[in-house]
Design a protein around this motif. Sequence first.
Motif, mmCIF file in Angstrom:
data_model
loop_
_atom_site.group_PDB
_atom_site.id
_atom_site.type_symbol
_atom_site.label_atom_id
_atom_site.label_comp_id
_atom_site.label_asym_id
_atom_site.label_seq_id
_atom_site.Cartn_x
_atom_site.Cartn_y
_atom_site.Cartn_z
ATOM 1 N N THR A 6 0.980 -1.191 0.189
ATOM 2 C CA THR A 6 0.046 -0.037 0.025
ATOM 3 C C THR A 6 0.915 1.138 0.090
ATOM 4 O OG1 THR A 6 -1.801 -1.221 1.153
ATOM 5 C CG2 THR A 6 -1.851 1.554 1.268
ATOM 6 N N GLU A 9 2.577 1.477 -3.379
ATOM 7 C CA GLU A 9 1.970 1.830 -4.630
ATOM 8 C C GLU A 9 0.684 3.145 -4.591
ATOM 9 O OE1 GLU A 9 -0.579 -1.714 -5.220
ATOM 10 O OE2 GLU A 9 1.198 -3.083 -5.773
ATOM 11 N N ARG A 10 0.623 3.623 -3.348
ATOM 12 C CA ARG A 10 0.036 4.926 -3.421
ATOM 13 C C ARG A 10 0.420 6.172 -4.069
ATOM 14 N NH1 ARG A 10 0.018 9.717 -1.988
ATOM 15 N NH2 ARG A 10 2.046 9.534 -1.223
ATOM 16 N N ARG A 11 -0.497 7.005 -4.544
ATOM 17 C CA ARG A 11 0.196 7.907 -5.497
ATOM 18 C C ARG A 11 -0.837 9.107 -5.172
ATOM 19 N NH1 ARG A 11 3.215 4.664 -6.127
ATOM 20 N NH2 ARG A 11 3.917 3.470 -7.973
ATOM 21 N N GLN A 123 -4.324 9.081 3.812
ATOM 22 C CA GLN A 123 -3.945 8.969 2.177
ATOM 23 C C GLN A 123 -3.739 7.259 2.092
ATOM 24 O OE1 GLN A 123 -1.677 12.263 0.225
ATOM 25 N NE2 GLN A 123 -0.455 11.651 2.294
ATOM 26 N N LEU A 124 -3.250 6.580 3.142
ATOM 27 C CA LEU A 124 -3.059 5.302 2.844
ATOM 28 C C LEU A 124 -4.514 4.339 2.947
ATOM 29 C CD1 LEU A 124 0.222 4.831 4.861
ATOM 30 C CD2 LEU A 124 0.099 4.475 2.327
ATOM 31 N N TRP A 127 -6.458 4.986 -0.021
ATOM 32 C CA TRP A 127 -5.831 4.213 -1.341
ATOM 33 C C TRP A 127 -6.508 2.896 -1.116
ATOM 34 C CZ3 TRP A 127 -3.933 5.959 -5.220
ATOM 35 C CH2 TRP A 127 -3.106 5.288 -6.238
ATOM 36 N N GLU A 128 -6.419 2.474 -0.207
ATOM 37 C CA GLU A 128 -7.217 0.727 -0.107
ATOM 38 C C GLU A 128 -8.685 0.773 -0.682
ATOM 39 O OE1 GLU A 128 -5.463 -1.690 3.692
ATOM 40 O OE2 GLU A 128 -6.992 -0.135 4.268
ATOM 41 N N GLY A 132 -8.591 8.455 -4.107
ATOM 42 C CA GLY A 132 -7.242 9.286 -4.348
ATOM 43 C C GLY A 132 -7.270 10.386 -3.443
#
Length: 186
Positions: A6, A9-11, A123-124, A127-128, A132
């Motif tokens: 996670t 891969e988070r953007r 944010q994390l 993302w899951e 975004g």
Amino acid sequence: MSIAQTIRERRSIRAFNRTPVPQDLVLQLLNDAVWAPNHGLREPWRFIYVGSAEGREKLAALTLEASAHLKRVKLLPSKLKEVMRKKLAEIPANLIVVMTEDKNEHKRDEDFAAVCCLMQNMQLLGWEQKLGMIWSTVDFIRSLVFRSGLGVREGERIVGILHMGFFDKIPKPKTRTPAEAKLVVW
């Protein structure tokens, strides 16, 4: 998905689709994000959620008003300012994260770090859920116009704004410097 996956891969997402962000989803994410480490369990944060069309319009207008003194905005033609206002108002949801500023500098630094941890947690967690975000710390968030327009009180500061929404495209990752290149061992 593992925590490491996670994190990697988070953007930061800047382009959102028009899918509304449910307030209850943001609240669910916040209820997990507040488990961020914070010294003395001071929980120095509070939040302002802007998700309605009316709220987004008000925030966009307030943003332009608060940034009007900035050279890069002041010199823009009115048509471009209107494009900017519209683009801001189209962001599906915004979470303004406000921190209580302790008079003690050491505690203030600890609290700032805790709020930053909370924002990263947010944010994390988002993302899951395929939600975004981009964490904005633009200079006008310190302006009196912006702060008072949002009801930010004396003794508080805005740490940042999490612009959020669902997205259709994931940006390509940028390379990171390996930790070994920045590690000093004694």
